[in-house]
Design an enzyme around this catalytic site. Structure first.
Site, PDB file in Angstrom:
ATOM      1  N   THR A 167     -17.144 -25.241   5.800  1.00  7.77           N
ATOM      2  CA  THR A 167     -17.026 -26.362   4.857  1.00  7.77           C
ATOM      3  C   THR A 167     -16.259 -27.510   5.516  1.00  7.77           C
ATOM      4  OG1 THR A 167     -17.007 -24.837   2.999  1.00  7.77           O
ATOM      5  CG2 THR A 167     -16.091 -27.027   2.590  1.00  7.77           C
ATOM      6  N   ARG A 277     -28.769 -34.863 -29.966  1.00  6.96           N
ATOM      7  CA  ARG A 277     -30.133 -34.333 -30.027  1.00  6.96           C
ATOM      8  C   ARG A 277     -30.452 -33.816 -31.432  1.00  6.96           C
ATOM      9  NH1 ARG A 277     -35.287 -34.185 -28.133  1.00  6.96           N
ATOM     10  NH2 ARG A 277     -36.185 -32.092 -28.346  1.00  6.96           N
ATOM     11  N   GLY A 349     -35.429 -28.146 -22.499  1.00  2.00           N
ATOM     12  CA  GLY A 349     -36.193 -28.531 -21.300  1.00  2.00           C
ATOM     13  C   GLY A 349     -35.464 -29.569 -20.460  1.00  2.00           C
ATOM     14  N   GLU A 372     -14.821 -17.650  -0.086  1.00  2.00           N
ATOM     15  CA  GLU A 372     -13.410 -17.198  -0.142  1.00  2.00           C
ATOM     16  C   GLU A 372     -13.311 -15.784  -0.733  1.00  2.00           C
ATOM     17  OE1 GLU A 372     -10.237 -19.834  -0.585  1.00  2.00           O
ATOM     18  OE2 GLU A 372     -11.424 -21.595  -0.064  1.00  2.00           O
ATOM     19  N   ASN A 376     -17.248  -8.829  -5.246  1.00  2.00           N
ATOM     20  CA  ASN A 376     -16.935  -7.438  -4.889  1.00  2.00           C
ATOM     21  C   ASN A 376     -15.620  -7.349  -4.113  1.00  2.00           C
ATOM     22  OD1 ASN A 376     -19.163  -6.401  -6.136  1.00  2.00           O
ATOM     23  ND2 ASN A 376     -20.282  -5.862  -4.277  1.00  2.00           N
TER      24      ASN A 376
HETATM   25  C1  LIG Z   1     -21.190 -22.948   0.779  1.00  2.00           C
HETATM   26  C2  LIG Z   1     -20.334 -22.021   1.588  1.00  2.00           C
HETATM   27  C3  LIG Z   1     -19.179 -22.515   2.170  1.00  2.00           C
HETATM   28  C4  LIG Z   1     -18.381 -21.671   2.947  1.00  2.00           C
HETATM   29  N1  LIG Z   1     -17.268 -22.183   3.570  1.00  2.00           N
HETATM   30  C5  LIG Z   1     -16.601 -21.413   4.462  1.00  2.00           C
HETATM   31  C6  LIG Z   1     -15.527 -21.987   5.236  1.00  2.00           C
HETATM   32  O1  LIG Z   1     -15.155 -23.144   5.093  1.00  2.00           O
HETATM   33  N2  LIG Z   1     -14.934 -21.190   6.167  1.00  2.00           N
HETATM   34  C7  LIG Z   1     -15.294 -19.906   6.364  1.00  2.00           C
HETATM   35  O2  LIG Z   1     -14.707 -19.247   7.221  1.00  2.00           O
HETATM   36  N3  LIG Z   1     -16.290 -19.325   5.625  1.00  2.00           N
HETATM   37  C8  LIG Z   1     -16.949 -20.065   4.692  1.00  2.00           C
HETATM   38  N4  LIG Z   1     -17.972 -19.507   3.959  1.00  2.00           N
HETATM   39  C9  LIG Z   1     -18.361 -18.131   4.196  1.00  2.00           C
HETATM   40  C10 LIG Z   1     -18.040 -17.219   3.039  1.00  2.00           C
HETATM   41  O3  LIG Z   1     -16.662 -16.996   2.962  1.00  2.00           O
HETATM   42  C11 LIG Z   1     -18.883 -15.949   3.200  1.00  2.00           C
HETATM   43  O4  LIG Z   1     -20.214 -16.296   2.937  1.00  2.00           O
HETATM   44  C12 LIG Z   1     -18.416 -14.833   2.287  1.00  2.00           C
HETATM   45  O5  LIG Z   1     -17.180 -14.347   2.687  1.00  2.00           O
HETATM   46  C13 LIG Z   1     -19.424 -13.678   2.254  1.00  2.00           C
HETATM   47  O6  LIG Z   1     -19.779 -13.279   3.532  1.00  2.00           O
HETATM   48  P1  LIG Z   1     -21.330 -13.106   3.897  1.00  2.00           P
HETATM   49  O7  LIG Z   1     -22.030 -14.358   3.493  1.00  2.00           O
HETATM   50  O8  LIG Z   1     -21.430 -12.699   5.320  1.00  2.00           O
HETATM   51  O9  LIG Z   1     -21.853 -11.953   2.967  1.00  2.00           O
HETATM   52  P2  LIG Z   1     -21.712 -10.365   3.235  1.00  2.00           P
HETATM   53  O10 LIG Z   1     -20.321 -10.034   3.645  1.00  2.00           O
HETATM   54  O11 LIG Z   1     -22.824  -9.944   4.120  1.00  2.00           O
HETATM   55  O12 LIG Z   1     -21.960  -9.792   1.777  1.00  2.00           O
HETATM   56  C14 LIG Z   1     -23.261  -9.638   1.214  1.00  2.00           C
HETATM   57  C15 LIG Z   1     -23.112  -8.837  -0.074  1.00  2.00           C
HETATM   58  O13 LIG Z   1     -22.596  -7.536   0.226  1.00  2.00           O
HETATM   59  C16 LIG Z   1     -21.456  -7.275  -0.557  1.00  2.00           C
HETATM   60  N5  LIG Z   1     -20.518  -6.449   0.200  1.00  2.00           N
HETATM   61  C17 LIG Z   1     -20.176  -6.553   1.511  1.00  2.00           C
HETATM   62  N6  LIG Z   1     -19.279  -5.631   1.837  1.00  2.00           N
HETATM   63  C18 LIG Z   1     -19.041  -4.908   0.722  1.00  2.00           C
HETATM   64  C19 LIG Z   1     -18.188  -3.800   0.405  1.00  2.00           C
HETATM   65  N7  LIG Z   1     -17.390  -3.258   1.317  1.00  2.00           N
HETATM   66  N8  LIG Z   1     -18.205  -3.335  -0.864  1.00  2.00           N
HETATM   67  C20 LIG Z   1     -18.995  -3.863  -1.798  1.00  2.00           C
HETATM   68  N9  LIG Z   1     -19.803  -4.921  -1.571  1.00  2.00           N
HETATM   69  C21 LIG Z   1     -19.832  -5.435  -0.328  1.00  2.00           C
HETATM   70  C22 LIG Z   1     -20.863  -8.644  -0.875  1.00  2.00           C
HETATM   71  O14 LIG Z   1     -20.042  -8.593  -2.026  1.00  2.00           O
HETATM   72  C23 LIG Z   1     -22.117  -9.471  -1.062  1.00  2.00           C
HETATM   73  O15 LIG Z   1     -22.591  -9.330  -2.370  1.00  2.00           O
HETATM   74  C24 LIG Z   1     -18.744 -20.324   3.123  1.00  2.00           C
HETATM   75  C25 LIG Z   1     -19.906 -19.833   2.507  1.00  2.00           C
HETATM   76  C26 LIG Z   1     -20.696 -20.667   1.760  1.00  2.00           C
HETATM   77  C27 LIG Z   1     -21.951 -20.111   1.143  1.00  2.00           C
END
Ligand SMILES: Cc1cc2nc3c(=O)[nH]c(=O)nc-3n(C[C@H](O)[C@H](O)[C@H](O)COP(=O)(O)OP(=O)(O)OC[C@H]3O[C@@H](n4cnc5c(N)ncnc54)[C@H](O)[C@@H]3O)c2cc1C
Length: 388
Positions: A167, A277, A349, A372, A376
């Protein structure tokens, strides 16, 4: 007055004078300056540089930075209020301010040495956007599986690797970057570095084309032999995991604030709409079925707000707030999704069109359960505290 009243703490939502002033200033600014540009920024997937400039001018980009270093010299709770107010109008602008204050500046205030504070805090307060680079393609929830390497080189390090989802990457002048100095040491090898935009070898890569908060830049960062000296280490070598955990514990209260602001914004638009509305010859807001929907949403938002405010006030009081922060983020992000969705229903709508802001708020709400720490991960934190 009863002597007992001396011990009564004010209600969480009773704002102090300076807090109320801040809230009103940001509310006025958001309505006058951000609202007219919000949909265009969303469509263009770009933050208006003029708005970023105004955020600095209003003192919203260095809320906790001491006045002696050019900041606003306020507290974390004020950051939460600011993020909430901005989110009522545009959660994409709010997240820029949120990352700056509750993550980047928080990290520096806790971990930077005197020299780093003197070098960076005045700039962050005045004109430099910060970004926080922890996540990678292969490490999200499992953040400490990160693969970005910091290879020792003379008295410094050379960074190589890729960060994803960062971000503010397009606007940032300073990145807090997490890399491992020793993969064999697991999380104990992780180290935080302060890396300035424009240094040789650092490229801001592909920008994500997202469902929501589209004006907020979310980009890949590529580190190709980026040299950093010892003065760029934030905290101690091998203690980056602590910097990351502690910063995100605070940061997620900010995301809670973003979500309650968003939900409140959607509800505000809806309250207005249902009074205008008409169906069956009456305003739809006169139907009890619609009124009960509004009442339920308002109640959920208030409950979420209390969680967020409480976590922020605990943090400012120096009390433990880990579970409260996780609960605040977990609950408020779910409330935001529910409320935004129900508001669309009440717009019928028209709710699906870009003629009204609820469509954007609905899209913007989705990210709250993801960044953040996913929902989960928040549940894992809360359960760990319960079971210890
Ligand atoms: C718009 C946006 C802005 C962001 N900004 C930043 C930023 O500024 N800096 C930064 O460092 N990151 C940033 N992120 C990253 C963000 O923090 C991660 O996307 C987030 O931590 C989830 O990681 P992942 O996408 O790899 O999902 P994954 O970790 O692959 O998770 C996928 C799914 O599996 C579940 N899961 C995974 N492990 C477990 C477990 N042990 N038990 C149960 N469920 C589990 C999760 O809950 C989720 O539903 C950003 C993400 C987005 C989408």
């Amino acid at each position: 007055m009863s002597p007992l009243l001396h011990d009564v703490r004010p209600a969480l939502t009773m704002l102090r004078e300076h807090e109320r002033l801040f809230q009103q200033t940001v509310r006025d600014f958001a309505v006058a300056e951000i609202a007219p540009k919000s949909m265009a920024m969303d469509a263009a997937q770009a933050m208006d540089p003029g708005i970023v400039k105004q955020l600095f001018q209003l003192g919203l980009m260095g809320i906790e930075i001491p006045e002696s270093q050019g900041g606003t010299g306020s507290d974390f709770f004020t950051s939460v209020l600011v993020v909430e107010e901005l989110s009522r109008v545009d959660p994409a602008v709010a997240v820029l301010v949120d990352v700056q204050n509750t993550v980047v500046i928080t990290a520096l205030l806790h971990w930077a040495d005197e020299d780093q504070r003197a070098r960076y805090l005045p700039r962050l307060a005045q004109d430099t956007v910060g970004a926080y680079a922890l996540s990678e393609a292969g490490s999200g929830s499992d953040a400490f599986a990160l693969a970005t390497r910091a290879t020792p080189d003379g008295d410094g390090w050379v960074l190589n690797g890729r960060k994803l989802w960062i971000t503010n990457a397009k606007e940032a002048g300073l990145f807090v970057v997490f890399a491992t100095v020793s993969p064999a040491d697991g999380y104990r090898g992780i180290t935080a570095f302060l890396v300035e935009a424009g240094v040789e070898g650092l490229t801001v890569g592909k920008k994500e084309d997202k469902l929501g908060i589209r004006a907020s830049s979310t980009c890949e960062l590529v580190f190709d032999d980026v040299r950093v000296g010892p003065a760029q280490v934030l905290g101690d070598v091998g203690k980056g995991y602590k910097v990351a955990i502690e910063t995100l514990n605070e940061g997620r209260i900010g995301i809670g604030a973003q979500m309650i602001g968003l939900a409140q914004g959607a509800l505000d638009h809806t309250v207005k709409y249902v009074q205008e509305r008409e169906q069956f010859g009456r305003a739809i807001g006169s139907f009890q079925g619609v009124q009960f929907e509004l009442a339920e949403m308002a109640t959920e938002i208030e409950a979420a707000r209390l969680l967020v405010y409480n976590a922020a006030r605990l943090r400012d009081a120096g009390e433990p707030f880990l579970a409260q922060a996780a609960m605040a983020k977990l609950y408020s992000s779910e409330v935001a999704q529910r409320v935004a969705s129900r508001c669309i229903d009440l717009f019928g709508g028209y709710g699906l069109t870009r003629d009204y802001p609820v469509e954007k708020l609905y899209r913007d709400a989705k990210v709250g359960t993801i960044y953040e720490g996913t929902s989960n991960m928040q549940k894992q934190t809360i359960a760990k505290i319960l079971l210890k």
